[in-house]
Design an enzyme around this catalytic site. Structure first.
Site, PDB file in Angstrom:
ATOM      1  N   CYS A 100       0.829  -1.204   0.000  1.00  0.00           N
ATOM      2  CA  CYS A 100       0.000   0.000   0.000  1.00  0.00           C
ATOM      3  C   CYS A 100       0.864   1.255   0.000  1.00  0.00           C
ATOM      4  O   CYS A 100       1.980   1.265   0.526  1.00  0.00           O
ATOM      5  CB  CYS A 100      -0.883   0.018   1.243  1.00  0.00           C
ATOM      6  SG  CYS A 100      -1.988  -1.398   1.394  1.00  0.00           S
ATOM      7  N   CYS A 116      -6.034   0.535   5.057  1.00  0.00           N
ATOM      8  CA  CYS A 116      -6.364  -0.833   5.468  1.00  0.00           C
ATOM      9  C   CYS A 116      -5.853  -1.069   6.898  1.00  0.00           C
ATOM     10  O   CYS A 116      -5.135  -0.243   7.469  1.00  0.00           O
ATOM     11  CB  CYS A 116      -5.743  -1.844   4.500  1.00  0.00           C
ATOM     12  SG  CYS A 116      -3.943  -1.992   4.641  1.00  0.00           S
ATOM     13  N   GLU A 146       0.485   3.918   1.750  1.00  0.00           N
ATOM     14  CA  GLU A 146       0.724   4.447   3.088  1.00  0.00           C
ATOM     15  C   GLU A 146       1.963   3.832   3.735  1.00  0.00           C
ATOM     16  O   GLU A 146       2.800   4.541   4.298  1.00  0.00           O
ATOM     17  CB  GLU A 146      -0.493   4.197   3.998  1.00  0.00           C
ATOM     18  CG  GLU A 146      -1.758   4.875   3.527  1.00  0.00           C
ATOM     19  CD  GLU A 146      -2.636   4.003   2.634  1.00  0.00           C
ATOM     20  OE1 GLU A 146      -3.862   4.171   2.675  1.00  0.00           O
ATOM     21  OE2 GLU A 146      -2.103   3.155   1.893  1.00  0.00           O
TER      22      GLU A 146
END
Length: 161
Positions: A72, A115, A74
Site C-alpha cells: 500500500c 487498510c 501508506e
C-alpha cells in the site's frame, strides 16, 4: 454483561476549506496516484507524508501478481519516512501529517481509507515517537476530506507494547 461502543472521532471538511499546508499535502497525494502500479485492482492510491521540517515524502500503491507481495502507498511512504527521519539511530524529525488520495480506473477521485495493516503501521510510528499525534487526511470522492487528529482516532483499541 456490560455493553460498550467504540467510535471514530473525525471531522469532515471540504477541500477548499483546508489550510494551505493540508491542501498542498492532499495535492501531493493526489499527484502521487500517477505513480501507482495497479494493473489488477485498477485502483490507484497516493500518499503524502509531511515531516515537521516541511519536507514531503510521496508514494503510490504497488501491486504484484503474487498477491500479497505488493504494498500500500501508506506503508511505502511511512517506511521511507522512517529511514529519512533517523540519523545515527536517533529520530531528529517527526511525522506531522499523512494524506491519502485515490483514483478509480477512470482517474475519478475515489475514497480509500487505510487498510488494517497500514493503520497498525501508522499507530506504531505514533506510539514509538511519543511526540505529537500524527494527523491523517483522507481525500474522499466528493472532494471532502476526513480529518483524524490522531492515528488513535482512526484505530481505536490499537495493539501496542
Amino acid at each position: 454483561m456490560c455493553k460498550k461502543e467504540i467510535g471514530n472521532r473525525y471531522k469532515i471538511q471540504h477541500y477548499s476549506d483546508l489550510a494551505d499546508e493540508d491542501r498542498i499535502l492532499i495535492d501531493n497525494a493526489s499527484n502521487a496516484t500517477s505513480n501507482s502500479y495497479a494493473p489488477y485492482s485498477e485502483f490507484s492510491v497516493g500518499c503524502a507524508v509531511l515531516i515537521d521540517d516541511g519536507s514531503i515524502i510521496t508514494s503510490a500503491n504497488q501491486e504484484n501478481c503474487a498477491y500479497p507481495s505488493g504494498m500500500c502507498a501508506e506503508r511505502i511512504a511511512l517506511y521511507y519516512a522512517g529511514c529519512v527521519i533517523r540519523k545515527n539511530g536517533t529520530d531528529y524529525r517527526n511525522i506531522k501529517t499523512i494524506a491519502i488520495s485515490a483514483k478509480d480506473k477512470y482517474s475519478n477521485l475515489a475514497t480509500a481509507f487505510p487498510c488494517g495493516a497500514c493503520r497498525q503501521a501508522m499507530i506504531e510510528f505514533e506510539v514509538q515517537r511519543k511526540k505529537q499525534p500524527i494527523r491523517i487526511l483522507v481525500h474522499q470522492k466528493d472532494n471532502s476530506v476526513a480529518v483524524f487528529e490522531s492515528v488513535k482516532d482512526l484505530l481505536p483499541m490499537s495493539f501496542d507494547f
